[in-house]
Design a protein around this motif. Sequence first.
Motif, PDB file in Angstrom:
ATOM      1  N   HIS A 407       1.614   0.192   6.189  1.00 32.46           N
ATOM      2  CA  HIS A 407       2.332  -0.130   4.948  1.00 32.46           C
ATOM      3  C   HIS A 407       1.384  -0.221   3.750  1.00 32.46           C
ATOM      4  N   VAL A 408       0.363   0.621   3.779  1.00 34.29           N
ATOM      5  CA  VAL A 408      -0.530   0.728   2.626  1.00 34.29           C
ATOM      6  C   VAL A 408       0.241   1.385   1.485  1.00 34.29           C
ATOM      7  N   PRO A 409       0.130   0.903   0.249  1.00 37.66           N
ATOM      8  CA  PRO A 409       0.870   1.511  -0.868  1.00 37.66           C
ATOM      9  C   PRO A 409       0.634   3.016  -0.957  1.00 37.66           C
ATOM     10  N   GLU A 410       1.697   3.736  -1.281  1.00 40.50           N
ATOM     11  CA  GLU A 410       1.623   5.200  -1.278  1.00 40.50           C
ATOM     12  C   GLU A 410       0.554   5.730  -2.227  1.00 40.50           C
ATOM     13  N   LYS A 411       0.400   5.115  -3.391  1.00 45.17           N
ATOM     14  CA  LYS A 411      -0.611   5.586  -4.341  1.00 45.17           C
ATOM     15  C   LYS A 411      -2.015   5.418  -3.775  1.00 45.17           C
ATOM     16  N   THR A 412      -2.214   4.339  -3.018  1.00 47.55           N
ATOM     17  CA  THR A 412      -3.516   4.128  -2.385  1.00 47.55           C
ATOM     18  C   THR A 412      -3.770   5.189  -1.322  1.00 47.55           C
ATOM     19  N   CYS A 413      -2.762   5.447  -0.489  1.00 42.02           N
ATOM     20  CA  CYS A 413      -2.906   6.480   0.545  1.00 42.02           C
ATOM     21  C   CYS A 413      -3.204   7.837  -0.075  1.00 42.02           C
ATOM     22  N   ASP A 414      -2.501   8.162  -1.140  1.00 39.63           N
ATOM     23  CA  ASP A 414      -2.700   9.443  -1.811  1.00 39.63           C
ATOM     24  C   ASP A 414      -4.114   9.541  -2.372  1.00 39.63           C
ATOM     25  N   ALA A 415      -4.589   8.434  -2.964  1.00 40.33           N
ATOM     26  CA  ALA A 415      -5.938   8.437  -3.535  1.00 40.33           C
ATOM     27  C   ALA A 415      -6.993   8.602  -2.444  1.00 40.33           C
ATOM     28  N   ASP A 490     -10.479  -5.345   6.171  1.00 40.59           N
ATOM     29  CA  ASP A 490     -11.511  -4.771   7.053  1.00 40.59           C
ATOM     30  C   ASP A 490     -10.930  -3.900   8.149  1.00 40.59           C
ATOM     31  N   GLU A 491      -9.609  -3.949   8.368  1.00 44.41           N
ATOM     32  CA  GLU A 491      -8.963  -3.104   9.376  1.00 44.41           C
ATOM     33  C   GLU A 491      -8.117  -2.003   8.743  1.00 44.41           C
ATOM     34  N   GLY A 492      -8.321  -1.766   7.448  1.00 43.88           N
ATOM     35  CA  GLY A 492      -7.711  -0.626   6.808  1.00 43.88           C
ATOM     36  C   GLY A 492      -6.269  -0.797   6.389  1.00 43.88           C
ATOM     37  N   VAL A 493      -5.767  -2.038   6.320  1.00 40.02           N
ATOM     38  CA  VAL A 493      -4.405  -2.266   5.843  1.00 40.02           C
ATOM     39  C   VAL A 493      -4.451  -2.874   4.458  1.00 40.02           C
ATOM     40  N   ALA A 494      -3.315  -2.890   3.775  1.00 35.56           N
ATOM     41  CA  ALA A 494      -3.275  -3.373   2.404  1.00 35.56           C
ATOM     42  C   ALA A 494      -3.563  -4.874   2.343  1.00 35.56           C
TER      43      ALA A 494
END
Length: 495
Positions: A407-415, A490-494
Amino acid sequence: MESYHWQKAPTFFFVGVFLFFFVFFTQVHPLVIYDGDDWRYIAYTRQALPSWNEWNPSRVFAECFQPLMGYFAAYVLTPLIGDYLHAQTVAVALLLSLMVTAYLWLFYHVMLGTGGGRFRALSMTVLFLLFHFLILKTQRAGNPYLFGSSSVTCIYNYLMPMLLNASLVLLMMWKGRLTEIFRGCSAVQAGFLSFWIYFAIFSGVFHSIIFVAFLGWYSLFDLQKSAGGVRKWAAAHRAELVVLVLWLFSLVIEMQGGRARAIGQPFFQLPWMETLQSAAALWHQLNTGVAAFGIVIAILAAVEICRKGQDEDERRTRTFLGLSALSMVVVFTYLFLVCTKSVPVYFERSDVAGCGLFYLLLLTCLAMNHFVRCHPSFLRAMPLLLFVVLIASLNPNRGFYPSTMGHVPEKTCDAISHDILAQLLAAEQAGEERVTLHVPVGNAETNWPHDRFLKDVLNNTLTRHGVLMYPLEIEIQPDPEMNRKYHLTDEGVAR
């Protein structure tokens, strides 16, 4: 008689539905390529036949259509858009928007019935659509919804199969029994219907039960009424019997696949309590007001139909209320057993539990459609009811989860994905053959969602899609600085 303008209203409505979802899946909650599976399966290739040599033997639909759309994005959309990753978002949004629009179009025709009433049918279609956003909306933030999932790959693996199978149920409600539908088709139409059914059955072990449960109950209902014996019944249900055999074959072959062997457990060690805990979690997530309203109004509609003189639409509604209720029980029972055998936590996922919730929403709208059709005074309240449900469904203070891993924000994933791609392109432009690829730190075991296999996946996908001219020797380097840069834990989530 309805006016000419109302005759044209459905066309404008469904064009609007398609545009709404296309904007939703590209701008509001964009479907972005992010984790290792997304990168892998947009270029993964397999035969379009079930095979126990595959990791997922019966998951033919996703593993054929996801790479098809990936290539379409790479070679058709990217030259037009100018951005490879955004082109991938547009491709999946196009396909998903078309599928949702077709799903709602079939539902509209079920609501329309034989008596006309386009405003009523369109109103019920809007209500049905909004319930997909509202049925699981209970938290102040981070709510699942029935058109979402946990990644682009899961959109293909779970959401699209749900739409494929649910749409077949709606087709049968509109047109009749499957064998009758085939009899009324031209050769070309029958070919496309067979194509649709094939990919619905071979779309995934969780979702084909939506179609098969309804198909089975409908056929048993006919057997109970049949005056000509089992042989005559079987002759009148040839298509249904073929589908049931095909579905059983899909279960058998799925049990032989690599994934089933990797996650399956012996019967006496099955985690029943874990699945019960997932069921409890689903119950707490469920909007009990909407669910209770649906069950109560379905019972009231069934009682009224049984007490009154019945026209054709009322008889159809009574039949479909019963079949939907029975199918919902079968679907939830089946999902409970399959999740216990495989992954218990899946039972609370919106794109799995949605198989049963589809029938709950269908029951609700069938019952409401009956009352509005038989009591026209209720129609006066529809605009206000629709507005109230609209505001409750889209209230931004109770937002939805993004369809991304963790559930990482889409803009973050895109970046992050653009950052990864930029590192590889910079190395290629510099003429380098080796590159240390900096990715966010993920979980401790495999660094998921950017795991150690990403080096091979990126080479395979980007060379096949013509983004890289030659494969690079990639070393994956989990980098805490990437986490700080993109505000991840540290585990790659938002955060």
